[in-house]
Write an enzyme that holds these catalytic residues in place. Sequence first.
Site, PDB file in Angstrom:
ATOM      1  N   GLY A   1       0.837  -1.191   0.000  1.00  0.00           N
ATOM      2  CA  GLY A   1       0.000   0.000   0.000  1.00  0.00           C
ATOM      3  C   GLY A   1       0.871   1.240   0.000  1.00  0.00           C
TER       4      GLY A   1
ATOM      5  N   SER B   1       3.841  -5.769  -4.459  1.00  0.00           N
ATOM      6  CA  SER B   1       3.064  -4.542  -4.578  1.00  0.00           C
ATOM      7  C   SER B   1       3.992  -3.335  -4.355  1.00  0.00           C
ATOM      8  CB  SER B   1       1.889  -4.551  -3.592  1.00  0.00           C
ATOM      9  OG  SER B   1       0.976  -3.524  -3.892  1.00  0.00           O
TER      10      SER B   1
ATOM     11  N   ASP C   1      -7.346 -20.906 -24.538  1.00  0.00           N
ATOM     12  CA  ASP C   1      -6.976 -21.951 -23.581  1.00  0.00           C
ATOM     13  C   ASP C   1      -6.129 -23.050 -24.221  1.00  0.00           C
ATOM     14  OD1 ASP C   1      -6.774 -23.582 -21.399  1.00  0.00           O
ATOM     15  OD2 ASP C   1      -8.899 -23.993 -21.186  1.00  0.00           O
TER      16      ASP C   1
ATOM     17  N   ASP D   1      -1.744 -23.442 -25.342  1.00  0.00           N
ATOM     18  CA  ASP D   1      -0.584 -23.981 -24.625  1.00  0.00           C
ATOM     19  C   ASP D   1      -0.583 -25.500 -24.612  1.00  0.00           C
ATOM     20  OD1 ASP D   1      -2.615 -24.544 -22.841  1.00  0.00           O
ATOM     21  OD2 ASP D   1      -1.985 -23.106 -21.326  1.00  0.00           O
TER      22      ASP D   1
ATOM     23  N   LEU E   1      -3.078 -27.541 -23.789  1.00  0.00           N
ATOM     24  CA  LEU E   1      -3.935 -28.206 -22.810  1.00  0.00           C
ATOM     25  C   LEU E   1      -5.102 -27.300 -22.453  1.00  0.00           C
ATOM     26  CD1 LEU E   1      -4.107 -30.735 -20.941  1.00  0.00           C
ATOM     27  CD2 LEU E   1      -2.906 -29.386 -19.203  1.00  0.00           C
TER      28      LEU E   1
ATOM     29  N   ASP F   1      -7.391 -26.463 -19.857  1.00  0.00           N
ATOM     30  CA  ASP F   1      -7.490 -26.701 -18.417  1.00  0.00           C
ATOM     31  C   ASP F   1      -7.913 -25.467 -17.643  1.00  0.00           C
ATOM     32  OD1 ASP F   1      -5.221 -25.249 -18.893  1.00  0.00           O
ATOM     33  OD2 ASP F   1      -3.870 -26.506 -17.706  1.00  0.00           O
TER      34      ASP F   1
ATOM     35  N   ILE G   1      -6.527 -22.565 -17.955  1.00  0.00           N
ATOM     36  CA  ILE G   1      -5.331 -21.740 -17.738  1.00  0.00           C
ATOM     37  C   ILE G   1      -4.779 -21.315 -19.087  1.00  0.00           C
ATOM     38  CG2 ILE G   1      -2.987 -21.691 -16.797  1.00  0.00           C
ATOM     39  CD1 ILE G   1      -4.022 -24.034 -14.934  1.00  0.00           C
TER      40      ILE G   1
ATOM     41  N   ASP H   1      -3.415  -9.298 -12.826  1.00  0.00           N
ATOM     42  CA  ASP H   1      -3.274  -8.213 -11.851  1.00  0.00           C
ATOM     43  C   ASP H   1      -4.099  -7.013 -12.322  1.00  0.00           C
ATOM     44  OD1 ASP H   1      -2.443  -6.083 -10.225  1.00  0.00           O
ATOM     45  OD2 ASP H   1      -0.411  -6.841 -10.072  1.00  0.00           O
TER      46      ASP H   1
ATOM     47  N   HIS I   1      -3.461  -9.829  -7.793  1.00  0.00           N
ATOM     48  CA  HIS I   1      -2.422  -8.985  -7.184  1.00  0.00           C
ATOM     49  C   HIS I   1      -1.803  -9.676  -5.985  1.00  0.00           C
ATOM     50  CE1 HIS I   1      -0.225  -5.340  -6.574  1.00  0.00           C
ATOM     51  NE2 HIS I   1      -0.699  -5.189  -5.349  1.00  0.00           N
TER      52      HIS I   1
END
Length: 514
Positions: free
Chosen positions: A111, A197, A270, A273, A275, A277, A279, A412, A445
Amino acid sequence: MSPSFLTAPLLLAGTLVAAPAMASSCADLSQLDLFGVEISNAEAQPAQTLPPDPMSAMTGSSPRPVEVGAHCLVEGKIDDREGVNGRYGIRFQMRLPDQWNGRFLFQGGGGMDGFIAPAIGSIPSTGSTATPALSRGYAVVSMDGGHNGQGGDFAEDQQARLDLAYVAIGKVTDTAKVLIQARYEKAPEHSFFMGCSNGGREAMMAAQRFPTEFDGIVAGNPGFHLSRASLTQAWDVQTLMSVAPNGDLSQALTQSDLDSVSSEILAQCDAKDGLEDGIVAGQCDFDPEALRGKLADNKLDALLTVMNGPKGKNGEALYSDWPWDPGINSAGWRAWKLGSEQRPAMNLSIGPASLTKLFMTPPQESIPEPLDFDALARNVSSVGGYFDADEVFLSTFAHQGGKLVIFQGLADPVFSANDIARWYTEASAITPDTARLFMVPGMTHCGGGNATFENFDPLTLLENWKETGEAPQMMPARAPSMPEREMPLCAYPTYAEYQGGEVNNASSFACVEP
């Protein structure tokens, strides 16, 4: 003064101190004669379980109890003074383990600082289960950045701004190294800095402003371009409020809207890459126009304005654009950009004070209306010039063997992964074997997100890099939501591509060029 101390003066980077001999006990450290430093407590601590870090939401540290061995707890304040609008000084906490491994770690804040987190040295990713630095035998120090309290009024004081920007890092480092010398009768073999941060910005600042003081840095989701990111928060609020029903920012984009965006990102990216999944580890050349008809046109246009980043009147970028990651529908993304009925967006609760108090000169009570982002960008550039950790020339840090590990969540919502990628590319062209950047798919984040591989250990990665001299090509990671699965986080710009075999094994992936 105890007769166990010598009094020959010693000038370090920022503090004139009396060079001490070995302290016969932890309590002896309270008698150190350090110019401008008041040690309020020096007390031996038994082996114990320390409670979860109460400031983990700010620092990104793991919110878990920590088992630590016997150590010496030292607390104090540097440069106590009467400031423009109150009492100031740099408060610090240091823990020096009885079983010291010869290393020192400076733990970054979060912060706008204003608090002292326990000096434990936890990995600053909320999902990490890696052993904290103190439990490994590091001497660890933390600080408050030069002011007490998390509001923005401290920025009325010129020196308090400078302390938070970078000055406090040097003064606390000097004090910590004197305490180490007094306690162990030798200097640390390695000096590391680790934070996320604003703590990540402080970590990068350690490499840029104090290149001879540290030889290892871990910077997570660093707010290295914080002045412009603060401006961006106002841009996002203005843009999203234009489509917020009844002025309710939390409903500018509903959860259903963000779920639709996330699903479309997965549909397009997706499998790239190797796969499917949930991600997106590889390159995602996402076409947001596919969302026409799935989101109302005004909502999609507002989202595009946010994701493209703030622009000046002539179309020039004032900060950065953002990558399209399926973590856009996670609670961490919403918390910053939109908020909820229970809690306002952090862009509203934290952003205005950061922009108006810390980065505008002179400090303002509110953002001037009507919003003129060109004028705001010019205004924040003065403080940003010494506050932003965006220098790319690290020749001394590199010459002395310094190594920098950066990790960054692709989802983020407050510091753009595209921005740190540009910094990394430019810095690496000058000192190519000094830094490694690891992008974390789905992570928001300092941890959190959808199926994100946030359980990793960059401190061990840094230790191994320093010991072997071999730059890391990947960092093993696990997803708390999928405890059986492991996947590598690859050194940017490579990414983890599935090669076949057991999907839960990291060996089934290879780091490949985009």
